[in-house]
Design a protein around this motif. Structure first.
Motif, PDB file in Angstrom:
ATOM      1  N   ARG A   1      -4.533  -7.427  -4.964  1.00  0.00           N
ATOM      2  CA  ARG A   1      -5.554  -6.379  -4.902  1.00  0.00           C
ATOM      3  C   ARG A   1      -6.099  -6.253  -3.494  1.00  0.00           C
ATOM      4  NH1 ARG A   1     -11.303  -5.612  -5.550  1.00  0.00           N
ATOM      5  NH2 ARG A   1     -11.612  -7.860  -5.270  1.00  0.00           N
TER       6      ARG A   1
ATOM      7  N   LEU B   1      -6.189   6.788   4.356  1.00  0.00           N
ATOM      8  CA  LEU B   1      -5.205   5.912   3.731  1.00  0.00           C
ATOM      9  C   LEU B   1      -4.275   5.277   4.764  1.00  0.00           C
ATOM     10  CD1 LEU B   1      -4.298   7.681   0.362  1.00  0.00           C
ATOM     11  CD2 LEU B   1      -6.022   5.928   0.851  1.00  0.00           C
TER      12      LEU B   1
ATOM     13  N   GLN C   1      -9.114   1.384  -3.720  1.00  0.00           N
ATOM     14  CA  GLN C   1      -8.686   0.079  -4.228  1.00  0.00           C
ATOM     15  C   GLN C   1      -7.277   0.198  -4.790  1.00  0.00           C
ATOM     16  OE1 GLN C   1     -11.021  -3.084  -6.622  1.00  0.00           O
ATOM     17  NE2 GLN C   1     -10.115  -1.780  -8.203  1.00  0.00           N
ATOM     18  N   ILE C   2      -6.473  -0.821  -4.521  1.00  0.00           N
ATOM     19  CA  ILE C   2      -5.133  -0.918  -5.099  1.00  0.00           C
ATOM     20  C   ILE C   2      -5.050  -2.215  -5.890  1.00  0.00           C
ATOM     21  CG2 ILE C   2      -2.650  -1.087  -4.647  1.00  0.00           C
ATOM     22  CD1 ILE C   2      -3.159   0.246  -1.936  1.00  0.00           C
TER      23      ILE C   2
ATOM     24  N   ASN D   1      -4.515   2.613  -8.776  1.00  0.00           N
ATOM     25  CA  ASN D   1      -5.333   2.937  -7.620  1.00  0.00           C
ATOM     26  C   ASN D   1      -6.653   3.538  -8.088  1.00  0.00           C
ATOM     27  OD1 ASN D   1      -3.217   2.259  -5.814  1.00  0.00           O
ATOM     28  ND2 ASN D   1      -2.327   4.297  -6.038  1.00  0.00           N
TER      29      ASN D   1
ATOM     30  N   THR E   1      -3.869  -3.398   5.078  1.00  0.00           N
ATOM     31  CA  THR E   1      -2.986  -4.128   4.164  1.00  0.00           C
ATOM     32  C   THR E   1      -1.944  -4.921   4.938  1.00  0.00           C
ATOM     33  OG1 THR E   1      -3.273  -2.433   2.442  1.00  0.00           O
ATOM     34  CG2 THR E   1      -1.368  -3.890   2.249  1.00  0.00           C
TER      35      THR E   1
ATOM     36  N   LEU F   1      -6.195   2.181   5.459  1.00  0.00           N
ATOM     37  CA  LEU F   1      -5.918   1.254   4.360  1.00  0.00           C
ATOM     38  C   LEU F   1      -4.581   0.554   4.562  1.00  0.00           C
ATOM     39  CD1 LEU F   1      -6.410   0.184   1.391  1.00  0.00           C
ATOM     40  CD2 LEU F   1      -5.097   2.189   0.664  1.00  0.00           C
ATOM     41  N   GLY F   2      -3.554   1.309   4.964  1.00  0.00           N
ATOM     42  CA  GLY F   2      -2.242   0.719   5.196  1.00  0.00           C
ATOM     43  C   GLY F   2      -2.229  -0.262   6.351  1.00  0.00           C
TER      44      GLY F   2
ATOM     45  N   SER G   1       0.809  -1.216   0.000  1.00  0.00           N
ATOM     46  CA  SER G   1       0.000   0.000   0.000  1.00  0.00           C
ATOM     47  C   SER G   1       0.849   1.275   0.000  1.00  0.00           C
ATOM     48  CB  SER G   1      -0.962   0.004   1.189  1.00  0.00           C
ATOM     49  OG  SER G   1      -0.295  -0.281   2.396  1.00  0.00           O
TER      50      SER G   1
ATOM     51  N   ALA H   1       0.010   3.849  -2.534  1.00  0.00           N
ATOM     52  CA  ALA H   1      -1.128   4.761  -2.391  1.00  0.00           C
ATOM     53  C   ALA H   1      -0.692   6.136  -1.892  1.00  0.00           C
ATOM     54  CB  ALA H   1      -2.167   4.176  -1.431  1.00  0.00           C
TER      55      ALA H   1
END
Length: 296
Positions: free
Chosen positions: A247, A223, A96-97, A147, A230, A226-227, A49, A52
């Motif tokens: 993903r 974010l 989304q990544i 992303n 992940t 998000l990290g 991530s 991002a």
């Protein structure tokens, strides 16, 4: 009415980084003393991530800006000029990544651009949703990641423009206890650490500014959540092998705050697929929900 905004772009920018940036990012998303894989330059790997970080960045990107200015801000400014009044920035709905190639954790350059890709009409009184694509390349021109950032805006003049209707994405969770759980902790200075990776928005550091948006004051960067997710999903599903991630998709549901215990609850749904939730363990509320993770 607003379709002409599709294609609005940031323009090509770049970030040069080295192993200290990789390690800082890992610490910013909750890596601890057991995560030397991400924080010690010997045999180092990057948390995927990391790709991002260009989305919200006002620190080490070129050309420079004093604050992050992603495409959702550009779109809001254009709408304000067209409508003749300020636009409510709304909120960040998800991210989304899609990993295409691994990031060199030691040294490199991220070359990237972002643009408004899709625009949705939510109907009278409901505002609009939109998707922003952000492609990230290395300095040799290899695509590292695609992303997608999801946003919503509300306000006078923003609804009922006759555009395409959004489709609500809902993840089906299995009717059983999670297959695995991973605990972590958002430290009281986690917001400060994460802003050093580039997101210098004042919401996440200045109490006076943050209280205008949230009664609890300073809150975590989306974010960063998000990290965290992940890193924790890799620990649960592919420990020690972040390069296998393909993903991750998350929906942002509730704010996260410094000084909070968190938990990732994971259900495997296929040989290389899983769904998960990322929870605030004090409130029991999902910070991230309807989430998906894929690996190879």
């Amino acid at each position: 009415m607003f379709e002409h905004l599709i294609g609005t772009e940031l323009g090509w920018q770049k970030i040069e980084y080295n192993w200290r940036d990789s390690a800082l990012y890992a610490l910013a998303v909750g890596a601890d003393e057991n995560d030397l894989l991400y924080t010690y330059e010997k045999n180092m790997k990057a948390i995927p991530s990391f790709v991002a970080t260009p989305y919200y960045n006002g620190v080490n990107q070129e050309p420079k800006r004093p604050r992050p200015y992603p495409v959702n801000y550009i779109v809001a400014d254009k709408l304000a000029r067209e409508l003749g009044h300020p636009v409510n920035m709304g909120f960040h709905m998800g991210f989304q990544i899609e990993i295409k190639r691994q990031v060199d954790p030691i040294k490199g350059t991220l070359v990237y651009n972002s643009w408004l890709d899709k625009l949705y009409d939510r109907g009278a009184g409901k505002g609009l949703d939109f998707e922003i694509k952000n492609e990230v390349y290395d300095e040799a021109g290899n695509l590292l990641a695609v992303n997608t950032s999801y946003h919503r805006m509300k306000g006078d003049g923003l609804d009922g423009f006759g555009g395409e209707k959004p489709v609500k994405k809902v993840v089906e969770y299995p009717y059983r206890e999670p297959d695995c759980k991973v605990d972590s902790y958002i430290t009281k200075t986690q917001n400060v650490l994460y802003r050093l990776t580039g997101d210098t928005n004042l919401d996440h550091i200045d109490p006076e500014y943050a209280y205008k948006k949230c009664e609890r004051g300073v809150f975590m960067q989306g974010l960063s959540s998000l990290g965290f997710a992940t890193r924790m999903a890799i620990k649960a599903l592919i420990p020690g092998e972040p390069e296998r991630m393909k993903r991750i998709y998350v929906q942002m549901r509730n704010m996260a705050f410094p000084g909070t215990p968190v938990q990732l609850q994971v259900w495997k749904t296929g040989e290389h697929e899983a769904v998960f939730r990322y929870l605030d363990m004090e409130s029991g509320k999902p910070i991230l929900d309807n989430c998906e993770f894929e690996w190879k």
